[in-house]
Design a protein around this motif. Structure first.
Motif, PDB file in Angstrom:
ATOM      1  N   THR A 196       0.856  -1.184   0.000  1.00  0.00           N
ATOM      2  CA  THR A 196       0.000   0.000   0.000  1.00  0.00           C
ATOM      3  C   THR A 196       0.892   1.234   0.000  1.00  0.00           C
ATOM      4  N   THR A 226       0.873   5.480   0.273  1.00  0.00           N
ATOM      5  CA  THR A 226       0.070   6.596   0.756  1.00  0.00           C
ATOM      6  C   THR A 226       0.858   7.883   0.616  1.00  0.00           C
ATOM      7  N   HIS A 267      -3.751  10.679  -0.635  1.00  0.00           N
ATOM      8  CA  HIS A 267      -4.148   9.641  -1.585  1.00  0.00           C
ATOM      9  C   HIS A 267      -3.521   8.325  -1.157  1.00  0.00           C
ATOM     10  N   MET A 268      -4.294   7.225  -1.289  1.00  0.00           N
ATOM     11  CA  MET A 268      -3.814   5.893  -0.927  1.00  0.00           C
ATOM     12  C   MET A 268      -4.191   4.921  -2.032  1.00  0.00           C
ATOM     13  N   GLN A 269      -3.283   3.986  -2.311  1.00  0.00           N
ATOM     14  CA  GLN A 269      -3.559   2.999  -3.356  1.00  0.00           C
ATOM     15  C   GLN A 269      -2.998   1.644  -2.951  1.00  0.00           C
ATOM     16  N   LYS A 270      -3.840   0.586  -3.106  1.00  0.00           N
ATOM     17  CA  LYS A 270      -3.425  -0.799  -2.932  1.00  0.00           C
ATOM     18  C   LYS A 270      -3.161  -1.406  -4.305  1.00  0.00           C
ATOM     19  N   PHE A 271      -2.331  -2.422  -4.346  1.00  0.00           N
ATOM     20  CA  PHE A 271      -1.930  -3.025  -5.610  1.00  0.00           C
ATOM     21  C   PHE A 271      -2.438  -4.455  -5.699  1.00  0.00           C
ATOM     22  N   GLU A 272      -2.512  -4.950  -6.916  1.00  0.00           N
ATOM     23  CA  GLU A 272      -2.964  -6.312  -7.181  1.00  0.00           C
ATOM     24  C   GLU A 272      -1.908  -7.045  -7.990  1.00  0.00           C
ATOM     25  N   ILE A 322       2.579   5.388  -8.097  1.00  0.00           N
ATOM     26  CA  ILE A 322       1.299   6.078  -8.098  1.00  0.00           C
ATOM     27  C   ILE A 322       1.545   7.554  -8.396  1.00  0.00           C
ATOM     28  N   THR A 323       0.551   8.220  -9.008  1.00  0.00           N
ATOM     29  CA  THR A 323       0.584   9.659  -9.255  1.00  0.00           C
ATOM     30  C   THR A 323      -0.721  10.261  -8.764  1.00  0.00           C
ATOM     31  N   HIS A 324      -0.629  11.503  -8.319  1.00  0.00           N
ATOM     32  CA  HIS A 324      -1.818  12.191  -7.799  1.00  0.00           C
ATOM     33  C   HIS A 324      -1.698  13.672  -8.097  1.00  0.00           C
ATOM     34  N   CYS A 355       5.849  10.233   1.012  1.00  0.00           N
ATOM     35  CA  CYS A 355       5.177   9.020   0.541  1.00  0.00           C
ATOM     36  C   CYS A 355       5.596   7.866   1.445  1.00  0.00           C
TER      37      CYS A 355
END
Length: 317
Positions: free
Chosen positions: A188, A190, A199-204, A215-217, A232
């Protein structure tokens, strides 16, 4: 209490539960048959059932067959850093096992051993694998397995702000990148402004090979953004695999904020600049005019003197 009728000269065994193994052969030999002439016809349904009790003794007596026992492994799930090592404990409920061991394709070392447990260490773990503990007791072998998951921790977390100089109300981009990490599905990322998550993102993904995560935001610049650090944070959560939580945070980045000037200030500045420009032009023109006049006056005096000299020379002649 049931009272059996006994014929003269015969002695019936007294059967009670639980039976012991030492009595089962004797019971089978002494128990009367179903056709015995002295067998009573009126008895309690729970008394004098020698044959069924004998069969139960034969089937369930511990000495009648293989003894049941358990094998344990700790930990049952392991997470090991790529190229690292881990300790594995194998144990059993059997008091005197005859054969035991740890089966694996990895390099291993036996650290300690007792009759009911063994402690191993495995080395150079580079891929996901399964290891097996086995014990043999009274001719019966039981084994148990444990899974090993290899992980690549987020050793580098890189944050980039584009642009680093921005006006209030304009958009800037935050880009966070982790070069090599695995397993990706446990990661994850953040993005933070100070202590505030933006912004937070989980990966698969289920591949065991290390991969790059990014990730970009896009965010709008505010006046107070210049007073906060941007960062980050990467979190690799391995608790479901028998591990822990690994965290890594990037170096803080600073965003330079510029505020736009109000309209009335812009009008004043434009007016002042215009007046100064006019004064400069006027001064240049005045200098030019005065210079020309001065030059003409000097040229006129020189002309009169030259004419006077010519007149005197002609008169002398």
């Amino acid at each position: 209490m049931c009272q059996d009728q006994k014929p003269p000269g015969k002695t019936l065994p007294t059967i009670g539960l639980p039976l012991t193994c030492s009595l089962r052969l004797r019971i089978l030999q002494q128990a009367p048959s179903a056709a015995s002439p002295w067998m009573p016809f009126e008895m309690s349904p729970f008394c004098c059932w020698g044959l069924p009790a004998a069969l139960l003794a034969v089937l369930f007596c511990p000495g009648s067959g293989e003894e049941a026992f358990e094998v344990y492994m700790w930990p049952e799930q392991l997470v090991v850093k790529h190229g690292g090592s881990s300790k594995i404990n194998c144990s059993t409920s059997c008091l005197q096992p005859t054969i035991s061991g740890l089966e694996t394709t990895l390099s291993k070392t036996l650290l300690d051993k007792q009759p009911q447990w063994e402690l191993y260490e495995v080395f150079n773990v580079s891929t996901d694998t399964v290891v097996y503990c086995h014990f043999t007791c009274s001719g019966r072998q039981v084994q148990r397995n444990a899974s090993i998951t290899v992980f690549y921790p987020p050793e580098q977390v890189l944050l980039k702000l584009q642009p680093t100089w921005v006006t209030v109300g304009k958009v800037f981009t935050m880009e966070c990148r982790v070069p090599a990490v695995a397993p990706l599905e446990n990661l994850t990322l953040t993005l933070f402004r100070g202590q505030e998550p933006l912004h937070m993102q989980k990966f698969e993904g289920e591949t065991a090979a290390p991969q790059e995560a990014m990730i970009t935001h896009n965010s709008t610049a505010h006046k107070e953004d210049g007073r906060h650090n941007f960062s980050c944070r990467a979190e690799l959560d391995l608790k479901t695999r028998g591990g822990g939580l690994i965290r890594k945070t990037s170096e803080p980045q600073v965003l330079e904020i510029h505020e736009p000037m109000p309209d009335n200030q812009m009008v004043i500045i434009i007016a002042v600049v215009s007046v100064l420009l006019l004064l400069f032009v006027a001064s240049v023109l005045l200098c030019f005019v005065f210079g020309q006049q001065w030059h003409q006056r000097r040229s006129g005096n020189y002309g009169v003197q030259a004419a006077w000299r010519r007149l005197r020379r002609s008169y002398r002649a």
